[in-house]
Design a protein around this motif. Structure first.
Motif, PDB file in Angstrom:
ATOM      1  N   LEU A 306       0.840  -1.195   0.000  1.00 32.95           N
ATOM      2  CA  LEU A 306       0.000   0.000   0.000  1.00 32.95           C
ATOM      3  C   LEU A 306       0.863   1.228   0.000  1.00 32.95           C
ATOM      4  CD1 LEU A 306      -2.102  -1.526   2.742  1.00 32.95           C
ATOM      5  CD2 LEU A 306      -2.933  -1.018   0.470  1.00 32.95           C
ATOM      6  N   GLN A 307       0.423   2.233  -0.725  1.00 38.74           N
ATOM      7  CA  GLN A 307       1.229   3.456  -0.825  1.00 38.74           C
ATOM      8  C   GLN A 307       1.080   4.300   0.424  1.00 38.74           C
ATOM      9  OE1 GLN A 307       3.405   4.412  -3.472  1.00 38.74           O
ATOM     10  NE2 GLN A 307       3.157   2.212  -3.597  1.00 38.74           N
TER      11      GLN A 307
ATOM     12  N   LYS C  44      11.460   3.328  -0.347  1.00 38.79           N
ATOM     13  CA  LYS C  44      11.175   3.760   1.018  1.00 38.79           C
ATOM     14  C   LYS C  44       9.851   3.178   1.526  1.00 38.79           C
ATOM     15  CE  LYS C  44      11.198   8.081  -0.281  1.00 38.79           C
ATOM     16  NZ  LYS C  44      11.421   7.915  -1.721  1.00 38.79           N
ATOM     17  N   THR C  45       8.829   3.376   0.713  1.00 40.86           N
ATOM     18  CA  THR C  45       7.519   2.854   1.123  1.00 40.86           C
ATOM     19  C   THR C  45       7.569   1.334   1.262  1.00 40.86           C
ATOM     20  OG1 THR C  45       6.453   4.692  -0.005  1.00 40.86           O
ATOM     21  CG2 THR C  45       5.076   2.814   0.527  1.00 40.86           C
ATOM     22  N   THR C  46       8.301   0.720   0.364  1.00 37.92           N
ATOM     23  CA  THR C  46       8.442  -0.735   0.436  1.00 37.92           C
ATOM     24  C   THR C  46       9.038  -1.158   1.775  1.00 37.92           C
ATOM     25  OG1 THR C  46       8.814  -0.731  -1.937  1.00 37.92           O
ATOM     26  CG2 THR C  46       9.417  -2.729  -0.746  1.00 37.92           C
ATOM     27  N   PHE C  86      -0.241   6.551   6.284  1.00 37.89           N
ATOM     28  CA  PHE C  86      -0.149   6.241   4.861  1.00 37.89           C
ATOM     29  C   PHE C  86       0.220   7.469   4.045  1.00 37.89           C
ATOM     30  CE2 PHE C  86      -2.777   3.034   6.718  1.00 37.89           C
ATOM     31  CZ  PHE C  86      -2.434   1.878   6.062  1.00 37.89           C
ATOM     32  N   GLN C  87       0.899   7.197   2.919  1.00 40.44           N
ATOM     33  CA  GLN C  87       1.272   8.282   2.023  1.00 40.44           C
ATOM     34  C   GLN C  87       0.012   9.003   1.547  1.00 40.44           C
ATOM     35  OE1 GLN C  87       4.126   6.843  -0.750  1.00 40.44           O
ATOM     36  NE2 GLN C  87       4.462   8.804  -1.719  1.00 40.44           N
ATOM     37  N   GLN C  88      -0.988   8.205   1.125  1.00 41.88           N
ATOM     38  CA  GLN C  88      -2.304   8.769   0.858  1.00 41.88           C
ATOM     39  C   GLN C  88      -3.104   8.589   2.146  1.00 41.88           C
ATOM     40  OE1 GLN C  88      -1.660   7.657  -2.838  1.00 41.88           O
ATOM     41  NE2 GLN C  88      -1.549   9.881  -2.887  1.00 41.88           N
ATOM     42  N   LEU C 170       5.919   7.414   9.663  1.00 45.64           N
ATOM     43  CA  LEU C 170       5.140   8.386   8.897  1.00 45.64           C
ATOM     44  C   LEU C 170       5.648   8.410   7.463  1.00 45.64           C
ATOM     45  CD1 LEU C 170       5.439  11.051  11.668  1.00 45.64           C
ATOM     46  CD2 LEU C 170       3.269  10.062  10.951  1.00 45.64           C
ATOM     47  N   ASP C 171       4.709   8.209   6.522  1.00 48.34           N
ATOM     48  CA  ASP C 171       5.083   8.192   5.113  1.00 48.34           C
ATOM     49  C   ASP C 171       4.694   9.527   4.486  1.00 48.34           C
ATOM     50  OD1 ASP C 171       5.819   7.529   2.585  1.00 48.34           O
ATOM     51  OD2 ASP C 171       4.748   5.622   2.529  1.00 48.34           O
ATOM     52  N   GLU C 172       5.657  10.355   4.198  1.00 49.39           N
ATOM     53  CA  GLU C 172       5.443  11.687   3.617  1.00 49.39           C
ATOM     54  C   GLU C 172       4.298  12.429   4.287  1.00 49.39           C
ATOM     55  OE1 GLU C 172       5.838  12.266  -0.475  1.00 49.39           O
ATOM     56  OE2 GLU C 172       6.924  10.412  -0.852  1.00 49.39           O
ATOM     57  N   PRO C 173       4.432  12.720   5.564  1.00 52.55           N
ATOM     58  CA  PRO C 173       3.323  13.367   6.267  1.00 52.55           C
ATOM     59  C   PRO C 173       3.014  14.761   5.722  1.00 52.55           C
ATOM     60  CG  PRO C 173       5.273  13.335   7.645  1.00 52.55           C
ATOM     61  CD  PRO C 173       5.576  12.480   6.464  1.00 52.55           C
TER      62      PRO C 173
HETATM   63 MG   LIG Z   1       6.523   6.057  -1.290  1.00 52.27          MG
END
Ligand SMILES: [Mg+2]
Ligand SMILES: Nc1ncnc2c1ncn2[C@@H]1O[C@H](COP(=O)(O)OP(=O)(O)OP(=O)(O)O)[C@@H](O)[C@H]1O
Ligand SMILES: Nc1ncnc2c1ncn2[C@@H]1O[C@H](COP(=O)(O)OP(=O)(O)OP(=O)(O)O)[C@@H](O)[C@H]1O
Ligand SMILES: [Mg+2]
Lengths: 307, 355, 248, 307, 384
Positions: A306-307, C44-46, C86-88, C170-173
């Motif tokens: 998930l992104q 990164k997200t991975t 989540f990024q989104q 935190l993914d790209e907050p």
């Molecule tokens: Mg990412």
């Protein structure tokens, strides 16, 4: 149990019977594949799960039957019923799209299932009121070929039907791949908003896709009525098969849909011979469940990131 | 409090109804059945976001378990179901009532257990795949039972007739259905206001996120479905005794009738709301009875049209529609509250979306 | 020396032919803020997904407080106190803010029976306090879906705090958030770190954010670990400049 | 082999980025302090208080009294919900305009309205030089591109993931009379961006974020539009790609003479790039001015640039 | 003339899979009502009455049928019922009529299991379904003997639909086959939405039974005739039900030749009564009243429906009162000759005065070939 074993033994006692089963299965499967192909199209492009799929098939069958047997001196040749059903169901599909599908297309998934269920029962009942609940079929004036000492029989009518199904499928595949409309359909399937930004009229594409689906089903029905029988309430049979095939093959895998359709046809024939014809439907849905559960188990290992 | 009065009034009407309309007792009992199945469908479909098309499996299973149990305590099941020549099988009233009450309860328990097993296999499926997978279970079950001669196969099962006065029998069925329905409603009214209710709503809105917060989603899903199955199973068991004769494909595992009607009821009334399925079931049932009476031959077309019109033009259902018009009735706030935070009063509770 | 809450050791993950992570090792010290940067598609997200259990990893080990978690599933890991955003943004759009907060109560401390209670006053109190903390108190009764993009991010952040995690990923907050609001978010993150003692691991492209917050920064490129160090080190590391930052 | 290719294209990208950095006034995300801490409400409140009456004449002046695209008194929203209240907007040919503002202010909604993706309650959108203005308010999305030459680059990802880079570009030319024209146009793009040319047969979903953005932008250019609507080109991109994207936009405006309307959260970057800047708050234009002017406005700095 | 009305009720399949046969049934009822009215109505004492039927559509679904029966009795206050189409529907309704002690004369529910429940208010004018094809088994045994074989050498294949009616036929066939000690080589159940029997027929072509028995309402007959021809099945004797209802001669022409069809009634039989005249006369007048049957064989479903109404008339007149219980007793004592055959009810309520006959399709004609007593033509064996 004894009967199952002795049925199983038949397969070895008479090896040619395998050929016959496979041929029978492929012939039925070709029609499953057509209905499923159309379903995969509307499901993939518009995210509409059309439960009226089988009823379109049956409606197409009635168009062909009516135009070639019930119109007295104006009756057309049964083979012309196939293109005629294609055209008539195209129109039906378009009307259904404009009245119903149009408004459920971007809603949650259950809406389309239920809306098309409503369409399905209306279609079946209207066919019943128009044509009665008898089984109908068209007798083509062709011979049956008997091969391998009569074990394998190939009615030419069925051969023609399957040939037509093949031509139709090939036509649709080529159309989707090479025509601009086909490309626009694929683009819309992947991202409708982006397609709109590029000047594609997605509403027209949706209408076109849904009509095309109905037309494919109609043509399939016209073939079925030449080689098998139809009845207003048989739609569900083809709807269930179409869902089984699409679910098993996965969306967006159109060649896979055709392969799965043929495979299901063959498996059902084997199942019917070994376990008895009463288990045919059960076999189809159990296969579906098994495929779903196996796929689930696989997914458990490779879960979507998930992104 | 007006709410209490409202509930008491509803309860009173339900109690009086069969005596006020004695000719319609059976239809009223069926109405309760519709309410039960649509409420239970809504537990997973509306509140948890798992749209099952296979809940009818529990109805059929409950019916068969109760029926077979009821026969089994008095006779040899295989012989009873496959009897052709003149043997007549008799049941004592005690046997009848044990079959009806204990059998229905057993049907419920059986269904709960099967929901746990099926759920374990199927709850990984999402969206349409879950719907189709559960539909597959119901269809397959019907087909298999139709080929199982010990329990009557395609012939179905004929149960004994109510042993005493028939009018009294109808009251018994009515109040059994009503009892199950009221218990279910009360249970759900309570459940949807607990954290459990919030958690299944969370699963509906975004299951990954819920998992990410540490909610053991499978456990919630199984529990919810098992409860739903329990109530449907009991209802199925009672229905079997009410119908007297039933068979697998068209009465017990009737996927395309009751199996879909329960969904239509919930959608018509408004899924994901406590009252929606109830309102939907009442309207649907009335519509159905009226068209079946006055549109001979065309009733199915009318019903198809109703379904299409409902989902196309009335998507959020009646209760959903009212909720949008009058959000304050449901405790939904649309204006922001600019006051500073005061110490929260004790006993504060989340404003329920469940009402 | 502070203890490391997360220890990632030699983790690799490939999707079909795409090697998203290759032999990644990093540590997240307790009570600190750690940054993770790298070009688009560098994995990164991975890596986040691997840590919190969204997919199995091909190789390597991931430890949380000394305990191996690379085989555990999402909910189990979440219940250990390791949480991600989540990024989104992902919030429960049909529920109001308070309900969102109440769902985020720490499930690791609950039994099944607790779930059949209504929310207790202490939890309400905490939820409202946290909403106030992120500036959403006045909107607490609004459905979360009607909040603007930035407010949804803040709500998600508050939910994460409600869950009383030990570590927050935190993914790209700050992606897509108004620069001034970003300041507020940073401020709150720092407070959460200092006041609640929550360890943070943050993915960011916005250097203004990461340089002002992180104690240590790791930089990925092409799925591999490129460099690590203090913000100053990273900012001046030629490899990082070449692969990621560009000439400033 | 593939590795070499990647390295080669990487080198090229690096070279381009370095070039871009030299020309741009600041790179990627700007650095700076994080001291200004304001709540959401505070930003909105302060922004409202500082919002000046922005007379239409000022907007006209900013566009050099010769607007090519004008939005007049626009009220628009989604469904029945109104988001925009009396928006006016003027841009001249070869000018660029940047919209900034807090989250949820309605910036994307303005672009949506111009392109015809949402409901317009009142007001109009006009296009054309001098006296040749045409009202295009009522045109549907796909007519916008065909008839008014407006192309739109969406805020979020909009490539067709299952189609190749090449096919994506061809889809960009969907409205052209002949498929061959679209192919020629695609070749022109490949000539210009060897980075894309190297990946022409790859499916778009394997592209990195920056390449995707590049593809989206060049795909929007296949039809050679006059006006480009760009929504947050830099979102989620690594610093070097941000520079590259702005470099491309710079070329489009100054070399090819396109008119650009952009939305950018990375406001400093956006205002540096654009000729005109508008600040949007709660669906209304609060401040308007030259890009540099706004950058220097301390209030704007505090509220929208992060101090 | 001014006659009062006697209200009857019926749930009938107007939609769903039995809709065609439902129509045949309803036409039979209506035809008989008109004929009786023409002949002066039902005479009770010095008053005359005409019948009127309230119909509901049971959609070919049992639970629906039961609900509707309940409604007819409770809300429409119907005192006498005519039966629905098919054994399945009758099975669903019978407990209801029994419950309310409403006499029901039914013409389309042949399943034997209807008559072992001890029902007191259920009467059936037709022969029970185990008799349908039992005659075919006897015939096969006779042929075997003629050819110098022992009947126990006969190999039997059975393919019946999985519904109460067809399962009963199977039971009857298997019972008779057991008497001769025949070998049942295939015994399968057909699904209800059957459209393809090729798997069974493949087995038939391999195992080569001497007699193939098929029963599955109209669609079973249609599918079987078509695919037997297509797969060139050589089985010398094929027996089935519902040939007329499926109009196999009209639809499949020569392919249908040689098939044995069970029938409750045939227009060539020498039965007669004062209202309808001879069987042949019934056929003629029925076709005049319902032109859609022109050029087809009138299905026995219509004939027996008409006979059921006739039994009511007779019973009312004998009872001489509208009292429900008196009428029930009068029905139970019926001993009547009709164009449809003799009607006399056993204690269980089934008709024991009329045999089934077996017709063979010969050159597109339905000719009675068994039992010998009624035969107008000789059996053609093997069938081609
Ligand atoms: Mg990412
Ligand atoms: N489920 C998947 N299947 C196939 N490839 C994947 C999958 N998830 C990620 N990838 C690939 O793995 C690589 C790393 O992706 P990841 O999302 O981790 O990048 P990232 O560093 O988070 O980038 P960004 O800054 O753009 O968010 C990318 O090339 C991506 O295409
Ligand atoms: N499809 C939609 N349906 C209903 N409301 C919407 C929709 N899209 C946006 N909105 C609402 O419209 C308002 C303005 O949204 P818009 O996307 O224009 O904001 P924005 O200025 O682009 O913000 P951001 O910087 O977060 O992209 C917001 O309140 C949002 O909730
Ligand atoms: Mg936006």
């Amino acid at each position: 149990m004894d009967q199952i074993i002795s049925n199983f033994n038949l397969l070895f006692q008479f090896p040619t019977v395998n050929l016959k089963i496979i041929i029978d299965g492929v012939m039925v499967g070709a029609l499953f594949a057509l209905a499923a192909y159309g379903l995969a199209l509307v499901w993939g492009v518009m995210n509409v799960k059309n439960l009226a799929q089988g009823d379109f098939v049956i409606a197409g069958g009635y168009v062909a039957w009516f135009s070639s047997t019930q119109m007295g001196e104006y009756s057309i040749h049964p083979l012309l019923g196939v293109p005629l059903a294609f055209i008539v169901l195209w129109g039906v599909g378009w009307i259904v799209y404009k009245l119903v599908i149009n408004r459920v297309i971007e809603r949650d998934l259950f809406t389309s299932l239920l809306a098309t269920f409503g369409v399905a029962i209306m279609t079946a009942q209207i066919l019943n009121l128009l044509f009665g609940s008898d089984t109908q079929s068209i007798q083509l004036p062709y011979e049956t070929l008997h091969l391998f000492g009569g074990v394998v029989d190939l009615p030419i009518a069925k051969l023609i039907g399957v040939g037509l199904a093949g031509v139709l499928a090939l036509g649709v595949v080529l159309f989707m791949r090479y025509s601009r409309t086909g490309q626009a359909i694929r683009a819309t399937a992947q991202d409708p908003r982006a397609a709109r930004v590029l000047g594609i009229n997605t509403d027209r594409i949706y209408a076109f896709t849904f009509s095309l689906n109905a037309a494919i089903c109609g043509a399939a029905g016209a073939i079925i009525v030449m080689a098998w029988v139809i009845q207003p309430f048989y739609g569900i049979v083809y709807s269930i098969r179409a869902f089984v095939v699409v679910t098993a093959a996965g969306l967006g895998n159109l060649p896979g849909v055709i392969a799965a359709g043929l495979g299901l046809g063959v498996l059902e024939q084997y199942g019917a011979l070994i376990f008895g014809i009463g288990y045919q439907q059960a076999i189809a849905v159990l296969l579906l469940l098994i495929v779903l559960i196996i796929r689930l188990a696989q997914q458990q290992r490779v879960r979507q990131a998930l992104q | 409090m007006s709410k209490t009065l409202f509930y008491i009034a509803i309860l009173a009407i339900s109690l009086i109804a069969p005596f006020a309309f004695p000719d319609y007792k059976t239809q009223l009992a069926t109405l309760w059945l519709m309410i039960i199945v649509s409420l239970t469908w809504d537990m997973t479909g509306g509140q948890m976001g798992y749209n099952s098309l296979g809940n009818i499996f529990f109805y059929g299973a409950g019916m068969y378990v109760a029926g077979v149990f009821g026969i089994g305590i008095a006779h040899d099941v295989g012989a009873y179901n496959n009897a052709f020549s003149g043997d007549v099988f008799k049941f004592t009233p005690t046997e009848y009532f044990v079959g009806l009450f204990v059998g229905s309860l057993l049907g419920g328990v059986f269904c709960s257990v099967s929901a746990l097993i099926l759920g374990y296999l199927l709850f990984g499926l999402r969206g349409p795949y879950f719907a189709i997978g559960t539909l597959g279970v119901a269809v397959a079950a019907g087909e298999l039972v139709a080929n199982w001669e010990w329990i009557g196969g395609g012939q179905g099962i004929s149960l004994p007739v109510y042993p005493y006065d028939l009018e009294q029998g109808k009251d018994v069925f009515y109040f059994m259905f009503m009892g199950v329905g009221v218990a279910l409603f009360a249970f759900l009214a309570w459940l949807y206001n607990t954290k459990f209710g919030a958690a299944i709503n969370a699963i509906r809105d975004d299951e990954e996120k819920a998992e990410g917060l540490g909610i053991d989603t499978l456990r919630y899903k199984l529990f919810t479905w098992a409860i739903a199955a329990f109530f449907v199973g009991i209802a199925g068991g009672i229905s079997g005794y009410q119908l007297i004769h039933f068979e697998p494909l068209e009465s017990a595992f009737q996927t395309i009738n009751l199996g879909i009607f329960m969904v239509v009821c919930a959608l018509l009334g408004g899924k994901g709301t406590l009252w929606g399925p109830v309102v939907g079931a009442i309207l649907f049932h009335v519509f159905k009875e009226v068209t079946w009476n006055y549109l001979l031959g065309w009733q199915w077309v009318a019903l198809g049209a109703l379904i299409v019109v409902t989902v196309v033009y009335f998507q959020e259902g009646i209760v959903g529609w009212v909720r949008r018009q009058k959000p304050e009735w449901f405790g939904i706030v649309v204006e922001e509250d600019t006051g500073a935070r005061a110490k929260p009063t004790t006993g504060a509770q989340p404003a329920g979306a469940a009402e | 020396m502070t203890q490391n809450v997360i220890e990632v050791n030699g983790v690799s993950k490939a999707f079909g032919g795409v090697q998203a992570n290759k032999d990644i090792s990093l540590t997240v010290p307790d009570g600190k803020i750690t940054g993770l940067i790298g070009p688009n598609g560098s994995g990164k997200t991975t890596l986040f997904n691997s840590i919190v259990g969204y997919h199995p990893i091909d190789e390597g080990s991931i430890r949380f407080e000394g305990r191996e978690i690379s085989k555990l599933r999402v909910q189990q890991i979440a219940r250990l106190g390791l949480l991600r955003t989540f990024q989104q943004t992902r919030i429960f759009k049909n529920m109001n803010c308070v309900e969102n907060m109440l769902i985020a109560v720490p499930h690791r401390k609950m039994t099944m029976l607790d779930m059949f209670d209504r929310a207790n006053p202490e939890e309400m109190e905490r939820a409202e306090m946290l909403l106030e903390f992120v500036g959403l108190y006045s909107k607490r009764k609004l459905t979360a879906g009607s909040l603007s993009f930035g407010q949804q991010k803040l709500l998600e952040f508050a939910m994460a705090l409600m869950n009383e995690p030990k570590v927050l990923l935190l993914d790209e907050p700050t992606a897509g958030i108004n620069p001034t609001l970003i300041n507020g978010l940073i401020d709150r993150l720092k407070k959460a770190n200092s006041e609640f003692g929550i360890t943070l691991l943050i993915i960011e492209h916005n250097m203004r954010v990461i340089m002002n917050m992180a104690d240590t920064i790791y930089c990925l490129a092409h799925g591999k670990m490129l460099a690590s160090g203090t913000p100053e080190d990273i900012q001046n590391d030629q490899r990082v400049i070449d692969a990621y930052l560009g000439a400033h | 082999m593939a590795n070499n290719e990647r390295d080669a294209s990487l080198e090229k990208a690096e070279a381009q980025a370095a070039e871009a950095a030299r020309r741009a006034r600041s790179a990627g995300y700007h650095m700076g302090g994080v001291e200004t801490v304001l709540s959401v409400d505070e930003v909105t409140r302060q922004a409202k208080s500082l919002s000046e009456e922005v007379p239409v004449s000022k907007l006209e002046a900013l566009a050099g009294h010769d607007p090519y695209l004008s939005v007049e008194d626009l009220d628009a929203g989604y469904g029945k919900m109104q988001i925009l209240h009396g928006i006016n907007l003027r841009v001249a040919r070869k000018q660029s305009l940047c919209l900034i503002g807090p989250n949820g202010a309605g910036k994307s909604t303005v672009l949506h309205a111009i392109f015809g993706f949402n409901n317009i309650f009142s007001g109009s959108i006009k296009i054309g030089d001098g006296a040749n203005k045409r009202d295009i308010t009522g045109l549907s999305a796909n007519e916008k591109l065909r008839q008014a030459g407006i192309a739109y680059i969406l805020q979020d990802k909009s490539v067709f993931p299952g189609m190749t880079v090449e096919e994506n570009l061809w889809m960009g030319g969907f409205l052209m009379d002949k498929p061959s024209e679209a192919r020629t146009a695609a070749e022109r793009v490949f000539d210009k961006y060897p980075r894309l040319a190297a990946r022409r047969k790859h499916q778009a979903k394997v592209l990195s974020g920056g390449e995707r953005r590049l593809l989206e932008i060049s795909r929007a250019l296949v039809m050679n539009p006059e006006i480009l609507l760009v929504d947050e080109p830099s979102i989620g991109l690594e610093p070097r790609f941000i520079d590259m994207v702005f470099e491309i936009l710079h070329d489009l405006q100054h070399v090819e003479g396109k008119t650009i309307v952009m939305v950018e959260q990375n406001a400093k970057k956006g205002l540096e790039f654009a000729d005109i800047g508008y600040v949007l708050v709660s669906g209304e234009i609060a401040i308007a001015g030259k890009g540099d002017e706004l950058l220097e406005n301390p209030k704007v700095g505090q509220l929208f640039l992060g101090g | 003339q001014d006659c009062d009305t006697i209200e009857l009720g019926a749930a009938i399949s107007l939609t769903g899979k039995y809709a065609t046969n439902g129509m045949h049934t309803q036409n039979g009822y209506e035809f008989a009502i008109d004929k009786i009215a023409e002949a002066g109505g039902v005479q009770i004492g010095d008053k005359c009455y005409n019948f009127n039927v309230t119909y509901y559509d049971d959609e070919s679904k049992g639970d629906r049928a039961a609900t509707l029966a309940e409604r007819l009795i409770q809300q429409d206050e119907v005192q006498y019922m005519l039966g629905p189409y098919s054994s399945g529907m009758t099975k669903a309704i019978a407990p209801v009529t029994e419950k309310y002690k409403i006499p029901m004369i039914e013409a389309e529910g042949a399943s034997r299991s209807l008559f072992n429940k001890g029902y007191k208010y259920l009467f059936a004018v037709l022969s029970t379904s185990e008799q349908y094809l039992a005659e075919a088994v006897n015939l096969a045994a006779d042929v075997a003997k003629e050819n110098g074989k022992d009947p126990s050498e006969v190999k039997l294949a059975v393919a019946v639909e999985n519904d109460p009616f067809s399962l009963d036929i199977r039971a009857g066939v298997l019972e008779d086959a057991a008497k001769y000690d025949m070998d049942v080589v295939i015994d399968e159940k057909l699904p209800r939405d059957l459209s393809d029997m090729s798997a069974i027929l493949t087995k038939v072509s391999l195992i080569k039974p001497d007699l193939l028995v098929v029963s599955g309402h109209s669609k079973g007959a249609a599918t079987a005739v078509r695919q037997i021809e297509e797969q060139n099945i050589q089985t010398p004797m094929v027996a089935m039900t519902h040939c007329e209802a499926a109009d196999v001669t009209g639809n499949y022409g020569d392919a249908a030749n040689g098939i044995l069809c069970a029938t409750q009634w045939a227009e060539t039989l020498k039965y007669e009564d004062p209202i309808f005249g001879t069987a042949a006369n019934f056929e003629k007048e029925f076709k005049e009243a319902y032109p859609e049957y022109q050029g087809k064989t009138v299905p026995y479903q219509s004939a027996q429906a008409a006979a059921a109404v006739y039994v009511f008339k007779d019973a009312f007149e004998r009872a001489g009162t509208l009292d429900k219980d008196a009428v029930r007793d009068a029905i139970a004592e019926t001993d009547l000759m009709t164009f449809y055959g003799g009607i006399k009810f056993s204690d269980a309520g089934n008709n024991i005065a009329k045999p089934m006959v077996l017709r063979q399709i010969q050159d597109g004609q339905y000719n009675v070939v068994a039992p010998a007593k009624f035969a107008s033509h000789d059996l053609i064996y093997p069938r081609k």
